[in-house]
Design a protein around this motif. Sequence first.
Motif, PDB file in Angstrom:
ATOM      1  N   GLU A  81     -19.698  85.639  16.397  1.00 44.73           N
ATOM      2  CA  GLU A  81     -18.730  86.728  16.367  1.00 44.73           C
ATOM      3  C   GLU A  81     -18.682  87.364  17.750  1.00 44.73           C
ATOM      4  OE1 GLU A  81     -20.181  89.347  13.384  1.00 44.73           O
ATOM      5  OE2 GLU A  81     -21.839  90.101  14.618  1.00 44.73           O
ATOM      6  N   LYS A  82     -17.606  88.084  18.023  1.00 40.76           N
ATOM      7  CA  LYS A  82     -17.524  88.709  19.340  1.00 40.76           C
ATOM      8  C   LYS A  82     -18.578  89.811  19.435  1.00 40.76           C
ATOM      9  CE  LYS A  82     -13.943  92.067  18.073  1.00 40.76           C
ATOM     10  NZ  LYS A  82     -12.619  92.645  18.383  1.00 40.76           N
ATOM     11  N   PRO A  83     -19.349  89.862  20.529  1.00 40.56           N
ATOM     12  CA  PRO A  83     -20.396  90.877  20.668  1.00 40.56           C
ATOM     13  C   PRO A  83     -19.808  92.262  20.935  1.00 40.56           C
ATOM     14  CG  PRO A  83     -20.276  89.542  22.647  1.00 40.56           C
ATOM     15  CD  PRO A  83     -19.333  88.918  21.660  1.00 40.56           C
ATOM     16  N   GLU A  84     -20.567  93.292  20.584  1.00 43.46           N
ATOM     17  CA  GLU A  84     -20.096  94.664  20.784  1.00 43.46           C
ATOM     18  C   GLU A  84     -19.837  94.963  22.254  1.00 43.46           C
ATOM     19  OE1 GLU A  84     -22.586  97.587  19.014  1.00 43.46           O
ATOM     20  OE2 GLU A  84     -22.504  96.699  17.002  1.00 43.46           O
ATOM     21  N   LEU A  85     -20.598  94.346  23.139  1.00 38.24           N
ATOM     22  CA  LEU A  85     -20.427  94.580  24.573  1.00 38.24           C
ATOM     23  C   LEU A  85     -19.008  94.262  25.034  1.00 38.24           C
ATOM     24  CD1 LEU A  85     -21.651  95.273  27.360  1.00 38.24           C
ATOM     25  CD2 LEU A  85     -22.363  92.874  27.535  1.00 38.24           C
ATOM     26  N   LEU A  86     -18.357  93.327  24.356  1.00 44.52           N
ATOM     27  CA  LEU A  86     -17.020  92.904  24.767  1.00 44.52           C
ATOM     28  C   LEU A  86     -16.017  94.047  24.704  1.00 44.52           C
ATOM     29  CD1 LEU A  86     -15.320  90.542  25.729  1.00 44.52           C
ATOM     30  CD2 LEU A  86     -14.948  89.879  23.353  1.00 44.52           C
ATOM     31  N   ALA A  87     -16.258  95.023  23.832  1.00 46.87           N
ATOM     32  CA  ALA A  87     -15.342  96.158  23.711  1.00 46.87           C
ATOM     33  C   ALA A  87     -15.269  96.962  25.009  1.00 46.87           C
ATOM     34  CB  ALA A  87     -15.777  97.060  22.560  1.00 46.87           C
ATOM     35  N   LYS A  88     -16.325  96.903  25.832  1.00 50.39           N
ATOM     36  CA  LYS A  88     -16.335  97.629  27.098  1.00 50.39           C
ATOM     37  C   LYS A  88     -15.649  96.858  28.219  1.00 50.39           C
ATOM     38  CE  LYS A  88     -20.709  99.920  25.951  1.00 50.39           C
ATOM     39  NZ  LYS A  88     -22.108 100.165  26.376  1.00 50.39           N
TER      40      LYS A  88
END
Length: 421
Positions: free
Chosen positions: A286-293
Amino acid sequence: MKLAVVGGGSTYTPELIDGFARLRDTLPIEELVLVDPAADRLELVGGLARRIFAKQGHPGRIVTTSDVDAGVADADAVLLQLRVGGQAARNQDETWPLECGCVGQETTGAGGLAKALRTVPVVLDIAERVRRTNPNAWIIDFTNPVGIVTRALLQAGHKAVGLCNVAIGFQRKFAKLLDVSPGEVHLDHVGLNHLTWETGVRLGGPEGVDILPKLLAEHGDAVAEDLRMPRAIVDRLGVVPSYYLRYYYQHDAVVEELRTKPSRAAEVAEMEKQLLAMYGDPELDEKPELLAKRGGAFYSEAAVDLAASLLGNGGSPYQVVNTVNNGTLPFLPDDAVIEVQAAVDGSGARPLPVPQLDPLYAGLIANVTAYEDLALRAAVHGGRERVFKALLAHPLVGQYAYAEQLTDSLVAHNREHLAWA
């Protein structure tokens, strides 16, 4: 249905993949091709993309290739998300303009011109390859500077629409503040890419009641904080400017701010190292949370919606896109590219009518459109004098001595990407 993503090795691609997986009923992709010259990155991103599809039960096939011709062959739509020169070139765009007191930014001002000069020839070459293999394919451009790149594509006769995530970001944020679903929020969004204003916020569609005054009265502090502008600016305008208007409305303050901290490119480069390490984990699906930044929020949803409409598979009837003016803003040339609400279907994007604009906005739009015209001439034809004239015309430069110094700096920092230099 086959889609190709040129620049598919970007660390941002998993956000796009997640959107394709979640919204597969809107855009039923049978084959997705990720195209990128960076084979090492492409393999990491492609592996995670396949795992995301598998976890969410998407039946589509994901292919990776460094061969543009093979990747775009028979594609129904081609998405462009390029960064010529990578984060290293972006870091230069964001730093050398500061030497003469001008904003350093990757999509506007001198840095934005540098990016356009590097990017337009590459995009036009890719578009010609698409036309040779499948002249009926739509090209969806997310590559900055979107307005200039889209205008280059349209003037060369390609089937192209430009896309930015600013409008969908506002739509989602306003919906949250109003406690309604995003689909209920229709924006009166007008201007050029990265030079736009929300002049109305309507519930239920283009004919809905404008609740922008109510929104600003009740949530003005939250809106201003998101824009990183004083609320007084928003209150006096009575509209919501794009956060890119900071570079115009608060130019000197922003320059001082940029001089005191690392460039955004440096931050993103470090983030990309972490993301690529994560993507190499075979357990990650899944896309990691860090990608939101990383930036580009909601791009995947906007891209799916636009592609679905252009390919005749539904999609929202009205979407904010970059498309040809054709008299929509009568003070601009017909072939200018504007960013407005448009009716989108298989025949393309047709701008909705825009009420007469206040000179406060129309004047700046006209000025930046003139710069974009000169910038496109410089990108297509090259030459130091064309670069100088584009910089002199830009309202964030505008002085002879600055234009001279910035022209020299731009050429010196981008010589390897400029065939004429």
